[in-house]
Design a protein around this motif. Structure first.
Motif, PDB file in Angstrom:
ATOM      1  N   VAL A  94       0.756  -1.174  -0.156  1.00  0.00           N
ATOM      2  CA  VAL A  94       0.054  -0.060  -0.045  1.00  0.00           C
ATOM      3  C   VAL A  94       0.865   1.246   0.028  1.00  0.00           C
ATOM      4  O   VAL A  94       1.941   1.336   0.903  1.00  0.00           O
ATOM      5  CB  VAL A  94      -0.988  -0.066   1.209  1.00  0.00           C
ATOM      6  N   TYR A  95       0.400   2.100  -0.817  1.00  0.00           N
ATOM      7  CA  TYR A  95       1.420   3.338  -1.067  1.00  0.00           C
ATOM      8  C   TYR A  95       0.674   4.533  -1.068  1.00  0.00           C
ATOM      9  O   TYR A  95      -0.237   4.711  -1.726  1.00  0.00           O
ATOM     10  CB  TYR A  95       2.297   3.268  -2.416  1.00  0.00           C
ATOM     11  N   GLU A  96       0.941   5.250  -0.203  1.00  0.00           N
ATOM     12  CA  GLU A  96       0.260   6.745   0.039  1.00  0.00           C
ATOM     13  C   GLU A  96       1.034   7.973  -0.479  1.00  0.00           C
ATOM     14  O   GLU A  96       2.074   8.062  -0.559  1.00  0.00           O
ATOM     15  CB  GLU A  96      -0.018   6.839   1.573  1.00  0.00           C
ATOM     16  N   ALA A  97       0.075   8.797  -0.771  1.00  0.00           N
ATOM     17  CA  ALA A  97       0.377  10.044  -1.496  1.00  0.00           C
ATOM     18  C   ALA A  97      -0.659  11.270  -1.333  1.00  0.00           C
ATOM     19  O   ALA A  97      -1.831  11.053  -0.951  1.00  0.00           O
ATOM     20  CB  ALA A  97       0.996  10.141  -2.823  1.00  0.00           C
ATOM     21  N   ARG A 147      -5.981  12.860  -1.055  1.00  0.00           N
ATOM     22  CA  ARG A 147      -5.037  11.826  -0.469  1.00  0.00           C
ATOM     23  C   ARG A 147      -5.263  10.274  -1.277  1.00  0.00           C
ATOM     24  O   ARG A 147      -6.506  10.120  -1.388  1.00  0.00           O
ATOM     25  CB  ARG A 147      -5.327  11.677   1.080  1.00  0.00           C
ATOM     26  N   ILE A 148      -4.483   9.433  -1.317  1.00  0.00           N
ATOM     27  CA  ILE A 148      -4.585   8.275  -1.856  1.00  0.00           C
ATOM     28  C   ILE A 148      -3.780   7.234  -1.301  1.00  0.00           C
ATOM     29  O   ILE A 148      -2.743   7.609  -0.778  1.00  0.00           O
ATOM     30  CB  ILE A 148      -4.103   8.252  -3.627  1.00  0.00           C
ATOM     31  N   LYS A 149      -4.504   6.080  -1.126  1.00  0.00           N
ATOM     32  CA  LYS A 149      -3.885   4.703  -0.803  1.00  0.00           C
ATOM     33  C   LYS A 149      -3.893   3.926  -1.970  1.00  0.00           C
ATOM     34  O   LYS A 149      -4.996   3.411  -2.273  1.00  0.00           O
ATOM     35  CB  LYS A 149      -4.252   4.126   0.443  1.00  0.00           C
ATOM     36  N   LEU A 150      -2.867   3.537  -2.570  1.00  0.00           N
ATOM     37  CA  LEU A 150      -2.753   2.898  -3.831  1.00  0.00           C
ATOM     38  C   LEU A 150      -2.291   1.342  -3.329  1.00  0.00           C
ATOM     39  O   LEU A 150      -1.048   1.201  -3.096  1.00  0.00           O
ATOM     40  CB  LEU A 150      -1.778   3.358  -4.777  1.00  0.00           C
ATOM     41  N   MET A 190       2.665   5.953  -7.162  1.00  0.00           N
ATOM     42  CA  MET A 190       3.510   4.973  -7.702  1.00  0.00           C
ATOM     43  C   MET A 190       4.919   5.310  -7.741  1.00  0.00           C
ATOM     44  O   MET A 190       5.844   4.140  -7.977  1.00  0.00           O
ATOM     45  CB  MET A 190       3.093   5.113  -9.217  1.00  0.00           C
ATOM     46  N   SER A 191       5.473   6.392  -7.456  1.00  0.00           N
ATOM     47  CA  SER A 191       6.891   6.698  -7.439  1.00  0.00           C
ATOM     48  C   SER A 191       7.645   6.154  -6.482  1.00  0.00           C
ATOM     49  O   SER A 191       8.955   5.916  -6.243  1.00  0.00           O
ATOM     50  CB  SER A 191       7.061   8.415  -7.307  1.00  0.00           C
ATOM     51  N   LYS A 192       6.655   5.665  -5.468  1.00  0.00           N
ATOM     52  CA  LYS A 192       7.334   4.715  -4.280  1.00  0.00           C
ATOM     53  C   LYS A 192       7.825   3.487  -4.548  1.00  0.00           C
ATOM     54  O   LYS A 192       8.454   2.795  -4.026  1.00  0.00           O
ATOM     55  CB  LYS A 192       6.201   4.611  -3.413  1.00  0.00           C
TER      56      LYS A 192
END
Length: 509
Positions: A230-233, A247-250, A341-343
């Motif tokens: 899970v990647y947040e931004a 805010r997003i949790k991908l 996605m850059s994470k």
């Protein structure tokens, strides 16, 4: 393989529909800027093939077509050969009022086999301001005329009652009615081409199923290579004196992608609310951009799930205004998805992050005129090279309006059109530069700007600097990113779009 031939042919049908629509439209916004999109869907409403048109339109077909079909079923509206449905209600169609959709059923030997659908941005759909995208709108009713799904043609004959509504409410009906007829013609062409495939190959619905499954397998194979987790931004939109968080949790899973917007700002009394179709389009565009060569149809779209609480910026409750959600919030949703996605992937730094919408119009020589365009900017620096200057980014894929066309048809004179040198963020790989586009008014008019990234420039990555924020001036006086203003003959408006963010730390020699 037979299914692959049919798959490619169906994709080309969607492209040919787009060519037909562009060439037969009357408004410069469609004829010159190509602000339209086309697709073929099956009898279940699933996207079989779409042309390489406008990202914010294309993803919305996934939601919009099903919404329209459900509406027709609920209202017990049956479709016959020669019928077409017109609609623009954003809470059904999935974008905003200016995007007028036309859906036409395709019958072969009396059996429904699919639909041709297109969506085109009409330069004006009514409302209090030229261009209908109202920076001050608090509800959808201040943005234009809402058209629920209704029959535009019945058994091949145009429904003049619907035409009369458009004629009396759209402020430039000459353009609008011509564009609507161009949309009908494009769908008719798409239907004829699909029927030709049936005549040549027999029942091709199984081939469409294989095409959808192929797209799903191919996309899933690429996503399976991504690091699970899970990647947040977080990113922001400008509204009055505030910055509104998105805010997003991908969540990257074995079975696909889930984008959760928990924590995103509540909907506002303003035009920046984005209906769910826009949010879905923006997320799927960002994911699609990182996959590579994959057919974009229901197979790919089935791997993307969006969770967005009702009553938020990214899933508002009717009648919230949504005109700017389609053109600005869409950009920010794409940005925040890329940032998440850059994470785990190498993605470019942020592009300009605004469509820089310009709407103006008034009465000139006894006739009402209305003008709309978007202005490109810089793309972000990339892991391997600099960004690109003066291009349309993310959710838009339009061309510019040629100066010669605009000056010939509207009371404006362009004073400059050039690269905004030095506006891209510094870094190992520099962000692309934005654009300076200036024009003088030859008549009094009302101008509206709906843009963003005026307070904080597009973000850089891996130590790269932010791009330079946007700027608009009238006779040298600075204005905010969202306003409407009366201008007079001789006033000069100058638009400066943001540059892209830089990528990587600049190495000093």
């Amino acid at each position: 393989m037979k299914w692959e031939i049919i798959h490619k042919a169906t994709s080309f049908i969607a492209e040919e529909m787009g060519v037909s629509l562009k060439k037969s439209a009357l408004s410069p916004n469609i004829r010159e800027r190509m602000d339209h999109s086309c697709a073929i869907v099956d009898e279940k409403g699933r996207i079989v093939a779409q042309a390489e048109h406008i990202p914010v339109h294309l993803g919305s077909f996934k939601i919009g077509v099903i919404n329209v079909l459900n509406y027709l079923e609920k209202k017990e509206i049956e479709l016959e050969e020669g019928d077409s449905i017109i609609f623009n209600d954003p809470y059904i169609s999935g974008t905003h009022l200016n995007d007028v959709g036309v859906l036409s059923p395709i019958f072969y030997k009396g059996k429904l086999i699919g639909y041709a659908v297109n969506k085109a941005h009409h330069v004006d759909v009514g409302g209090p301001l030229p261009g209908s995208i109202n920076p001050l709108a608090k509800t959808i009713y201040e943005e234009g005329v809402v058209i629920p799904p209704v029959k535009l043609t019945k058994r091949g004959k145009i429904n003049e009652e619907v035409i009369s509504i458009a004629k009396e409410n759209f402020k430039v009906p000459g353009f609008s009615l011509g564009d609507i007829k161009a949309q009908l013609s494009a769908n008719k062409l798409g239907g004829e081409r699909v029927k030709q495939l049936f005549e040549k190959y027999g029942d091709i619905t199984q081939a469409w199923e294989e095409s959808i499954e192929y797209s799903r397998r191919l996309a899933l194979a690429e996503i399976s290579k991504w690091k699970k987790g899970v990647y947040e931004a977080e990113d922001y939109l400008e509204w009055e004196s505030s910055l509104l968080p998105i805010r997003i949790k991908l969540n990257v899973e074995e079975k696909g992608i889930v984008a959760d917007f928990e924590g995103t700002h509540k909907q506002i009394e303003g035009p920046l609310n984005a209906v769910l179709g826009v949010t879905y389009s923006s997320v799927s565009f960002a994911v699609r951009s990182m996959i590579g060569e994959v057919p974009t149809n229901e197979g790919f779209y089935s791997l993307i799930e969006v969770k967005a609480e009702e009553g938020t910026l990214v899933n508002p409750i009717k009648p919230a205004a949504v005109g700017g959600g389609n053109v600005e919030t869409s950009q920010r949703v794409a940005d925040v998805t890329f940032l998440a996605m850059s994470k785990f992937l190498k993605v470019p730094a942020a592009p300009s992050g605004t469509m820089m919408n310009i709407m103006m119009g008034g009465v000139y020589k006894g006739k009402y005129w209305s003008y709309y365009e978007t202005v490109g900017g810089g793309s972000g620096g990339r892991p391997c090279k600099d960004g690109v200057s003066a291009v349309q980014n993310n959710m838009t894929n339009t061309l510019n309006t040629p100066i010669e066309i605009a000056e010939r048809q509207y009371p404006i004179l362009f004073t400059e059109y050039r690269i905004r040198e030095g506006s891209g963020g510094n870094g190992l790989h520099k962000g692309g530069d934005g654009i300076i586009r200036g024009f003088k008014m030859l008549s009094k008019a009302r101008i509206s700007i709906l843009a963003d990234r005026f307070k904080i420039g597009p973000w850089g990555l891996e130590g790269g600097d932010n791009g330079k924020p946007g700027r608009v001036t009238i006779n040298g006086e600075e204005y905010p990113s969202k306003f409407t203003e009366e201008v007079k003959e001789g006033d000069v408006i100058t638009v400066e779009t943001p540059g892209g963010g830089g990528y990587g730390k600049l190495i000093n020699h």
